[in-house]
Design an enzyme around this catalytic site. Structure first.
Site, PDB file in Angstrom:
ATOM      1  N   HIS A  20       0.876  -1.204  -0.054  1.00 48.12           N
ATOM      2  CA  HIS A  20       0.137  -0.051   0.070  1.00 48.12           C
ATOM      3  C   HIS A  20       0.845   1.130  -0.025  1.00 48.12           C
ATOM      4  O   HIS A  20       1.218   1.879   1.058  1.00 48.12           O
ATOM      5  CB  HIS A  20      -0.923   0.056   1.309  1.00 48.12           C
ATOM      6  CG  HIS A  20      -1.958   0.962   1.147  1.00 48.12           C
ATOM      7  ND1 HIS A  20      -3.448   0.790   1.423  1.00 48.12           N
ATOM      8  CD2 HIS A  20      -1.885   2.338   0.872  1.00 48.12           C
ATOM      9  CE1 HIS A  20      -3.957   2.090   1.397  1.00 48.12           C
ATOM     10  NE2 HIS A  20      -3.089   2.866   0.963  1.00 48.12           N
ATOM     11  N   HIS A  22       1.367   5.099  -2.614  1.00 53.20           N
ATOM     12  CA  HIS A  22       0.680   5.616  -3.509  1.00 53.20           C
ATOM     13  C   HIS A  22       1.920   6.190  -4.262  1.00 53.20           C
ATOM     14  O   HIS A  22       2.771   7.057  -3.643  1.00 53.20           O
ATOM     15  CB  HIS A  22      -0.207   6.611  -3.206  1.00 53.20           C
ATOM     16  CG  HIS A  22      -1.669   6.366  -2.470  1.00 53.20           C
ATOM     17  ND1 HIS A  22      -2.748   6.057  -3.245  1.00 53.20           N
ATOM     18  CD2 HIS A  22      -1.684   5.683  -1.225  1.00 53.20           C
ATOM     19  CE1 HIS A  22      -3.475   5.643  -2.418  1.00 53.20           C
ATOM     20  NE2 HIS A  22      -2.961   5.535  -1.442  1.00 53.20           N
ATOM     21  N   ARG A  75       3.242  16.278 -15.358  1.00 47.66           N
ATOM     22  CA  ARG A  75       2.896  16.932 -16.529  1.00 47.66           C
ATOM     23  C   ARG A  75       3.127  16.032 -17.658  1.00 47.66           C
ATOM     24  O   ARG A  75       2.615  16.539 -18.765  1.00 47.66           O
ATOM     25  CB  ARG A  75       3.117  18.282 -16.804  1.00 47.66           C
ATOM     26  CG  ARG A  75       2.976  19.203 -15.365  1.00 47.66           C
ATOM     27  CD  ARG A  75       3.162  20.631 -15.738  1.00 47.66           C
ATOM     28  NE  ARG A  75       2.606  21.509 -14.651  1.00 47.66           N
ATOM     29  CZ  ARG A  75       2.789  22.777 -14.366  1.00 47.66           C
ATOM     30  NH1 ARG A  75       3.455  23.409 -15.451  1.00 47.66           N
ATOM     31  NH2 ARG A  75       2.433  23.440 -13.620  1.00 47.66           N
ATOM     32  N   HIS A 206      -9.477   1.382  -0.547  1.00 49.24           N
ATOM     33  CA  HIS A 206      -9.375   2.076   0.633  1.00 49.24           C
ATOM     34  C   HIS A 206     -10.927   1.724   1.557  1.00 49.24           C
ATOM     35  O   HIS A 206     -11.844   2.178   0.903  1.00 49.24           O
ATOM     36  CB  HIS A 206      -9.058   3.493   0.664  1.00 49.24           C
ATOM     37  CG  HIS A 206      -7.772   3.547   0.226  1.00 49.24           C
ATOM     38  ND1 HIS A 206      -7.141   2.987  -0.947  1.00 49.24           N
ATOM     39  CD2 HIS A 206      -6.649   4.265   0.885  1.00 49.24           C
ATOM     40  CE1 HIS A 206      -6.044   3.707  -0.968  1.00 49.24           C
ATOM     41  NE2 HIS A 206      -5.789   4.429   0.088  1.00 49.24           N
ATOM     42  N   GLU A 209     -10.802   3.972   7.130  1.00 50.55           N
ATOM     43  CA  GLU A 209      -9.909   4.808   7.555  1.00 50.55           C
ATOM     44  C   GLU A 209     -10.610   5.906   7.941  1.00 50.55           C
ATOM     45  O   GLU A 209     -10.456   6.027   9.324  1.00 50.55           O
ATOM     46  CB  GLU A 209      -9.002   5.399   6.323  1.00 50.55           C
ATOM     47  CG  GLU A 209      -7.857   6.185   6.538  1.00 50.55           C
ATOM     48  CD  GLU A 209      -7.420   6.885   5.282  1.00 50.55           C
ATOM     49  OE1 GLU A 209      -7.941   6.670   4.059  1.00 50.55           O
ATOM     50  OE2 GLU A 209      -6.143   7.342   5.324  1.00 50.55           O
TER      51      GLU A 209
HETATM   52 ZN    ZN Z   1      -3.884   4.877   0.709  1.00 50.08          ZN
END
Ligand code: ZN
Length: 346
Positions: A20, A22, A75, A206, A209
């Site tokens: 996990h 990102h 970008r 997810h 949380e």
């Molecule tokens: Zn996360």
């Protein structure tokens, strides 16, 4: 609790995986500085006194404001390759051999501030290039592409259409559901996740949380989750805990993230010990390591030093994370052999 002085070194040398993390949350202050210079962007609107040594927040909205500024610096495919390689360098330096990295395709495809978004092809090529460089560093990557629940409403189909397009990056293993849970329930995305399952992508949303047990139940019963991002609030409902155990659903737990986003009041109060004592499957992760100024060794050390996790539990969690991952069988076998052979008293 007695302190094991050699634990940080032992945790560092332990062969590891992370499930996990990102991509867009992995940007360090140095990476933000590099990309802002690359695109000649002024950062003082967000940080009037200049870029900090480390990012800081007082809850999810303040985190999101800085996070989206960082996102605006991505970008091109080359930018995505840069941040993938930066993340891989950090992972390699900690003996992380395999990572399932979540990336939010939707946010890159949007037109932003008068600039057109990144094309599907450029997104794929940027991730492929980053993944190739990561492999050279000894880090294998599986991609998770998530739907941002607070940005892509259930009547939109950008992410699922992209996933079905065949123009996705190499190593795509699953679909996620990210973003702010409060006010954005999982159930309306049932059709998206059914379509993803139909093309062989398991669900790793997810839940639990910033919202409670109901959110986790929806993720399991409606989206067909096989792992849950966070899920720490499942403890609010004992019947849900039973459901998660019955189905063998692993929780991807991220202690520092929960502390900084105020899911728990103090990190010492994190429910990791209760989750393990309940018999739930758990792995430890960083979530957004750049923004949260953490890394996997730090998260494992927090579990050892503040939450009472011992070496045998660390080894068991790493082995179980291999089983709950979508890693290629030959890499899984090699990694499990290394973990099993790793001396507990090194
Ligand atoms: Zn996360």
């Amino acid at each position: 609790m007695s302190i094991d002085a050699s634990i940080p070194t032992w945790l560092h040398d332990l062969p590891k995986l992370e499930l996990h993390v990102h991509l867009e949350g992995s940007m360090s202050v140095a990476t933000v500085r590099e990309l802002a210079a690359r695109h000649d962007v002024d950062t003082t609107a967000i940080w009037p006194d200049g870029l900090p040594l480390a990012f800081s927040f007082d809850g999810f909205p303040s985190f999101a404001r800085q996070f989206f500024f960082g996102l605006s610096l991505l970008r091109s495919g080359a930018d995505l390759a840069t941040i993938t390689d930066d993340l891989a360098a950090t992972l390699a330096s900690q003996n992380v051999r395999y990572a399932e990295i979540t990336t939010t395709a939707y946010t890159h495809f949007l037109d932003r501030g008068g600039r057109s978004g990144i094309s599907w092809g450029e997104y794929r090529e940027g991730l492929n290039e980053g993944r190739r460089r990561a492999a050279e560093r000894g880090v294998e990557i599986g991609w998770v592409i998530d739907i941002p629940r607070d940005l892509e409403m259930p009547d939109q189909t950008v992410t699922i259409e992209y996933l079905e397009s065949g123009q996705t990056p190499d190593g795509l293993v699953a679909i996620g559901l990210g973003g702010y849970e409060v006010g954005f329930p999982a159930a309306p995305y049932a059709e998206h996740f059914a379509r993803a399952r139909a093309i062989g992508l398991p669900a790793v949303p997810h839940a639990g949380e910033t919202e409670g047990a109901d959110s986790v139940r929806q993720a399991v019963e409606v989206l067909g989750a096989v792992r849950i991002g966070h899920g720490v609030r499942c403890l609010e409902d004992p019947s849900l805990v039973d459901l998660l155990i019955d189905r063998g659903i692993m929780l991807e737990v991220c202690p520092t993230s929960n502390d900084l986003l105020q899911v728990v009041e103090r990190i010492e109060d994190h429910p990791l010990p209760e989750l393990l004592a309940a018999g739930l499957r758990v792995c430890l992760n960083t979530d957004d390591p750049g923004w949260f100024a953490t890394d996997l060794v730090t998260e494992l050390a927090i579990a050892s030093e503040l939450l009472g996790v011992d070496r045998a539990q660390h080894l068991a969690m790493q082995l179980d994370a291999v089983d709950a991952s979508f890693i290629a069988p030959e890499i899984a076998l090699a990694l499990k052999t290394e973990i099993v052979d790793y001396p507990i008293d090194a």
